[in-house]
Design an enzyme around this catalytic site. Structure first.
Site, PDB file in Angstrom:
ATOM      1  N   CYS A  16       0.842  -1.177   0.000  1.00 11.65           N
ATOM      2  CA  CYS A  16       0.000   0.000   0.000  1.00 11.65           C
ATOM      3  C   CYS A  16       0.883   1.235   0.000  1.00 11.65           C
ATOM      4  O   CYS A  16       1.919   1.251   0.658  1.00 11.65           O
ATOM      5  CB  CYS A  16      -0.880  -0.026   1.245  1.00 11.65           C
ATOM      6  SG  CYS A  16      -2.406   0.860   1.023  1.00 11.65           S
ATOM      7  N   LYS A  19       1.972   6.589   3.365  1.00 15.64           N
ATOM      8  CA  LYS A  19       1.718   8.001   3.586  1.00 15.64           C
ATOM      9  C   LYS A  19       2.851   8.559   4.422  1.00 15.64           C
ATOM     10  O   LYS A  19       3.570   7.846   5.114  1.00 15.64           O
ATOM     11  CB  LYS A  19       0.390   8.207   4.314  1.00 15.64           C
ATOM     12  CG  LYS A  19      -0.836   7.841   3.489  1.00 15.64           C
ATOM     13  CD  LYS A  19      -2.095   8.258   4.211  1.00 15.64           C
ATOM     14  CE  LYS A  19      -3.328   7.981   3.367  1.00 15.64           C
ATOM     15  NZ  LYS A  19      -4.567   8.451   4.018  1.00 15.64           N
ATOM     16  N   ASP A  65      -7.558  11.029  -3.130  1.00 17.98           N
ATOM     17  CA  ASP A  65      -6.806   9.956  -2.470  1.00 17.98           C
ATOM     18  C   ASP A  65      -6.590   8.835  -3.470  1.00 17.98           C
ATOM     19  O   ASP A  65      -7.398   8.646  -4.388  1.00 17.98           O
ATOM     20  CB  ASP A  65      -7.559   9.423  -1.249  1.00 17.98           C
ATOM     21  CG  ASP A  65      -6.620   8.782  -0.217  1.00 17.98           C
ATOM     22  OD1 ASP A  65      -5.458   8.508  -0.564  1.00 17.98           O
ATOM     23  OD2 ASP A  65      -7.065   8.569   0.924  1.00 17.98           O
ATOM     24  N   ASP A  88     -13.748  10.415   2.577  1.00 21.17           N
ATOM     25  CA  ASP A  88     -13.468  11.744   3.112  1.00 21.17           C
ATOM     26  C   ASP A  88     -14.663  12.682   2.958  1.00 21.17           C
ATOM     27  O   ASP A  88     -14.895  13.552   3.803  1.00 21.17           O
ATOM     28  CB  ASP A  88     -12.248  12.347   2.410  1.00 21.17           C
ATOM     29  CG  ASP A  88     -10.948  11.672   2.820  1.00 21.17           C
ATOM     30  OD1 ASP A  88     -10.915  11.070   3.905  1.00 21.17           O
ATOM     31  OD2 ASP A  88      -9.973  11.743   2.050  1.00 21.17           O
ATOM     32  N   GLY A 136     -10.913  12.000 -15.731  1.00 24.21           N
ATOM     33  CA  GLY A 136      -9.775  11.592 -14.934  1.00 24.21           C
ATOM     34  C   GLY A 136      -8.462  11.843 -15.635  1.00 24.21           C
ATOM     35  O   GLY A 136      -8.402  12.505 -16.673  1.00 24.21           O
ATOM     36  N   HIS A 137      -7.403  11.290 -15.057  1.00 22.97           N
ATOM     37  CA  HIS A 137      -6.065  11.459 -15.628  1.00 22.97           C
ATOM     38  C   HIS A 137      -5.266  10.189 -15.385  1.00 22.97           C
ATOM     39  O   HIS A 137      -5.323   9.599 -14.302  1.00 22.97           O
ATOM     40  CB  HIS A 137      -5.361  12.655 -14.993  1.00 22.97           C
ATOM     41  CG  HIS A 137      -4.053  12.989 -15.646  1.00 22.97           C
ATOM     42  ND1 HIS A 137      -3.973  13.455 -16.938  1.00 22.97           N
ATOM     43  CD2 HIS A 137      -2.781  12.909 -15.187  1.00 22.97           C
ATOM     44  CE1 HIS A 137      -2.702  13.670 -17.248  1.00 22.97           C
ATOM     45  NE2 HIS A 137      -1.958  13.341 -16.204  1.00 22.97           N
TER      46      HIS A 137
END
Length: 344
Positions: A16, A19, A65, A88, A136-137
């Site tokens: 993952c 962060k 995110d 969120d 989106g990108h």
């Protein structure tokens, strides 16, 4: 179709997306300031999303995110990543309206059918809460990433902040802990298929119902449990003016996470959380190193922490259970002491 096998090498090889630790993030964001008469929620307070006022009755909630693969199945991975991103907006008391896909994909080594499945999984969760994908990108990356940039609506007077708890509040948690540890175990191929599916089902479940219930019963504060872990997000809820008292025995968790923690199957982010928070948490009794680590464990697409009056917190927990959403009262808000969090 061999999409699951195609994605497997990414899941096993990577992990993952890590962060920044809570301390490192504080060092960065403390220098970032945004001021505007209509900016209701910005960098200050480590909130789950930003909120910008459009008029007296409408504000937009914005967040972004993304995560790397956490399970082998690309469709389910897409669902988990989308649920994680949308959370969120729910935590702020908002209703998602639009979402943009954020994609990093290794087109040289991966079949585009894998990407199709990921995007299809993400879209299914966006549609589930009444929102729509609007674009989106995509970039070429050696490591797969997927998530969403989300925009939602909320009334300016109905925003749920993460640090507006009140003394005497009880706090409800809506998903069991241990997800970070179990994701690490999945990558190491240490969980059976049934357990893996239970973990995936938890992570791909939207926090939308819980958010609606929190609003119905006038929650004072709300946040979702993600990378900073259960205790990290409780610290944010308490802020400078309150201490959060946790009843360790009441905290729901995956029993398999205890087993994996005992084996040392613990993600780096959880160790970082513990290092940052240890001086801010007081344990009044010995609960064992494995359970301690689960309380610090970095979660992906975890549940909501909802603070409300004692009466309303009990109603929130009961209504969640009636609606098929797991919920437990796990903590209470007390007068500030010498610790940010007390674990009993």
């Amino acid at each position: 179709m061999n999409n699951s096998a195609q994605l497997t090498k990414f899941v096993r090889a990577s992990g993952c997306a890590a962060k920044l630790s809570p301390g490192s993030l504080e060092d960065v964001t403390c220098h970032l300031k945004s001021f505007h008469k209509d900016l209701i929620v910005g960098f200050e307070g480590n909130e789950d999303a930003g909120v910008y006022r459009i008029d007296q009755n409408l504000a937009i909630v914005q967040t972004v995110d993304f995560i790397t693969p956490v399970v082998d199945d690309p469709f389910i991975y897409g669902q988990i990543a989308a649920a994680n991103s949308l959370s969120d907006v729910f935590a702020m008391g908002g209703d998602p309206k639009t979402a943009l896909n954020v994609v990093g994909f290794d087109g040289k080594n991966q079949n585009t059918e894998v990407l199709n499945e990921i995007l299809r999984g993400g879209a299914s969760k966006v549609h589930e809460c009444g929102a729509v994908i609007v674009g989106g990108h995509t970039i070429e990356t050696p490591e797969m990433i997927y998530g969403l940039s989300c925009t939602g609506f909320v009334h300016p007077d109905a925003i749920l902040r993460n640090n507006t708890v009140r003394e005497g509040d009880l706090i409800v948690l809506t998903k069991p802990l241990g997800l970070g540890i179990l994701i690490t175990a999945i990558k190491a191929d240490l969980l059976d298929d049934a357990t893996t599916m239970r973990v995936a089902e938890t992570m791909r479940t939207l926090n939308y119902k819980a958010s609606l219930i929190a609003r119905e019963f006038h929650a004072h504060a709300c946040t979702d449990v993600t990378g900073f872990g259960f205790l990290g997000h409780l610290k944010e809820m308490g802020g400078k003016n309150h201490t959060i008292e946790v009843e360790a025995a009441a905290v729901p968790l995956f029993s398999e996470a205890l087993e994996m923690a005992a084996m040392g199957i613990i993600p780096a982010g959880s160790y970082a959380n513990k290092e940052y928070l240890e001086s801010k948490v007081r344990f009044t009794r010995t609960i064992g190193p494995d359970l301690e680590m689960i309380l610090f464990d970095a979660q992906t697409s975890g549940g909501l922490l909802i603070s409300a009056t004692a009466e309303n917190a009990r109603r929130i927990a009961q209504r969640c259970i009636e609606e098929g959403v797991p919920a437990s009262i796990v903590a209470q808000v007390i007068t500030k002491t010498d610790a940010d969090i007390i674990v009993r």
